[in-house]
Design an enzyme around this catalytic site. Sequence first.
Site, PDB file in Angstrom:
ATOM      1  CB  SER A 112      -0.894   0.026   1.237  1.00 25.72           C
ATOM      2  OG  SER A 112      -1.671  -1.139   1.301  1.00 25.72           O
ATOM      3  CD  GLU A 144      -3.887  -9.034   2.312  1.00 29.85           C
ATOM      4  OE1 GLU A 144      -3.815  -8.705   1.111  1.00 29.85           O
ATOM      5  OE2 GLU A 144      -3.702  -8.247   3.249  1.00 29.85           O
TER       6      GLU A 144
END
Length: 415
Positions: free
Chosen positions: A136, A251
């Site tokens: 991110s 994930e």
Amino acid sequence: MDFDDTKEEAAFRAKAHAFLKEHLELLDPDEIRPNALGEREDESSIAWAKRWQLTKAENGWACITWPKKYGGQGATSMQSVIWNQEQSKFKTPPAIYTIGHGMLGPTIMAHGTDEQKQKYLPDMLRGQEVWCQLFSEPAAGSDLAGLRTSAVKDGDSWVLNGQKIWSTGAQYCDWGMIVTRTDPNAAKHAGLTYFIVSMKDPGIEIRPIKQINGASGFNEVFFTDVRVPDSQRLGSEGNGWAVALTTLMNERVAIGAGGGAGRFRELMRLAGEMPRNGGSALADPAVRQRLADIYVKSKGLQYTSYRTLSALSRGATPGPEGSIGKLVGAPLSQQMAAFALELQGPMGAVMNEDLAPQDAIWPDSYLGAPGIRIAGGTDEILRNIIAERVLRLPPEMRVDKNVPFRDVPTGPPSK
Ligand SMILES: Cc1cc2nc3c(=O)[nH]c(=O)nc-3n(C[C@H](O)[C@H](O)[C@H](O)COP(=O)(O)OP(=O)(O)OC[C@H]3O[C@@H](n4cnc5c(N)ncnc54)[C@H](O)[C@@H]3O)c2cc1C
């Protein structure tokens, strides 16, 4: 319906339980389990996590789903569920390896060269080095492919510049896995390349972010002329999106449903302990109504998770419908925490474990719940996944998909 273990599953459960019992302290079923989010990852708990990981590795119980050739047991997803169920009955250190073992190791297995697998996987499994995920950025979260941290080739290495954010555990990690932009002339998803970076590089500055609950679980990470040898590139140049998708797919499995929706028992107990109208709150019909609503949702979630477990037990792979678990579970744990605070009145604001009811799990859970609704896919992104891939509704418009990244319009630079 029969949710019991098969004979093989029962045997595996007994074996796992015996190993855990030999090395860990059993939790008293009436004892309050600490919040995963509230766990403080200080030096001593990280050292404890490393010792426990080494014990598992030395006894063949580390990363059980990894193939045997990488030190795992080649265990099935169902065996992994059983292992986690058994482990949750014991006192364990904070889960500092979820990202490395659950997401990054499998990415190296899928895309790494033989040298990379030999170099990184054994130490990762033994847990003496901890790994973080550097994906991110301030302007690239849900829209990860919009990331701007650049990597420019210079001889046999690459020079990285830019910023990552929300990097869980970066402050105590040894290695990170990063997606960078290597070709701004290519379309958004096509110009990316994936690398392994040493978090000890002097060009990397890690700034912990202070969270609302007082912890610093994640960080801002700044890269200034960080040199990464080409031997640390994972996958081919420009193929970073495919490699990142492998990490993201893992994930979803690694973080599971998330949240503390399993705390209904504690909530009931709290209602029984809190005084109201000369009796306990549990005697109040309005409280009972709210508890019933939460119980119904918890049960719905539990039986939906059994569907996934049944699929796993039959050897099938659960599909994108798995997103429902987090989409329902995270808001439910937020609803439960909010109700628990309401039941406690002013004491709900006290975060001191020795003073607040039930070791202050509820304020911590209340403050952490919004993060669970964001991490690993926000509510809206999960709804998009369900809409597009489960319900087969028309996909979102993606106007920047085939445009060279440098021509994608952006806002003016901030002053
Ligand atoms: C506890 C926690 C741990 C994390 N750990 C890591 C980590 O270790 N490494 C890492 O790289 N990142 C990590 N993250 C970051 C996480 O992946 C991002 O926060 C997440 O992807 C959302 O991105 P964003 O915060 O930039 O929000 P944005 O993507 O900017 O979203 C803002 C809002 O817009 C909505 N939105 C965005 N796009 C759409 C759309 N297409 N349709 C409808 N609504 C939309 C979102 O739902 C949200 O409400 C972590 C986050 C948390 C909370």
